[in-house]
Write a protein that holds these residues in place. Structure first.
Motif, PDB file in Angstrom:
ATOM      1  N   TYR A 156     -14.442  36.187  69.204  1.00 47.84           N
ATOM      2  CA  TYR A 156     -13.946  35.798  70.515  1.00 47.84           C
ATOM      3  C   TYR A 156     -13.900  37.005  71.437  1.00 47.84           C
ATOM      4  O   TYR A 156     -13.737  38.139  70.995  1.00 47.84           O
TER       5      TYR A 156
ATOM      6  N   HIS B  67     -12.524  27.350  71.673  1.00 49.82           N
ATOM      7  CA  HIS B  67     -12.074  28.677  72.098  1.00 49.82           C
ATOM      8  C   HIS B  67     -10.641  28.912  71.625  1.00 49.82           C
ATOM      9  O   HIS B  67      -9.868  27.971  71.429  1.00 49.82           O
ATOM     10  N   GLN B  68     -10.303  30.173  71.465  1.00 46.99           N
ATOM     11  CA  GLN B  68      -8.988  30.565  70.965  1.00 46.99           C
ATOM     12  C   GLN B  68      -7.954  30.497  72.090  1.00 46.99           C
ATOM     13  O   GLN B  68      -8.176  31.043  73.173  1.00 46.99           O
TER      14      GLN B  68
ATOM     15  N   ALA C  53     -15.188  31.782  72.745  1.00 50.33           N
ATOM     16  CA  ALA C  53     -16.000  31.966  71.546  1.00 50.33           C
ATOM     17  C   ALA C  53     -17.309  32.628  71.968  1.00 50.33           C
ATOM     18  O   ALA C  53     -17.853  32.338  73.042  1.00 50.33           O
TER      19      ALA C  53
END
Length: 114
Positions: free
Chosen positions: A8, A97-98, A112
């Motif tokens: 990420y 995505h984080q 990501a």
């Protein structure tokens, strides 16, 4: 690429949790990429690419039920935790995505890679 091996970028401030629907999604543009910020019924916040892999329309305009977001055009569903399609006609996953929510309720997203 599985979540365990995903890489990420740097987290970017997107919004406050209070800015999101209680259950639903909002669109954000992060570093030129359209991302759906999704708040599920349990209050968790997730981030996935905002474009349906089947019909190329915005997922943030779709309905959220459980951990699924439904594409409004043809009804494909995607798991917001994994990005995997869980309902046809889509067969290709979306990127996940984080997400980090800080103590002040601010949402940060790390994209990501790829």
């Amino acid at each position: 690429m599985t979540a365990a091996t995903a890489t990420y970028g740097e987290p970017v401030h997107v919004c406050g949790v209070a800015d999101l629907p209680e259950v639903g999604a909002a669109q954000a543009e992060i570093e030129g990429r359209l991302v759906a910020i999704v708040r599920t019924e349990d209050g968790a916040v997730h981030a996935i690419d905002d474009t349906c892999t089947h019909a190329n329309v915005s997922l943030s305009e779709g309905e959220v039920e459980g951990c699924q977001v439904e594409c409004w055009l043809h009804g494909s569903t995607f798991d917001v935790r994994t990005g995997e399609p869980s309902g046809l006609p889509a067969t290709v996953p979306v990127a996940v995505h984080q997400v980090t929510v800080d103590d002040d309720g601010q949402v940060f997203v790390a994209l990501a890679a790829g």
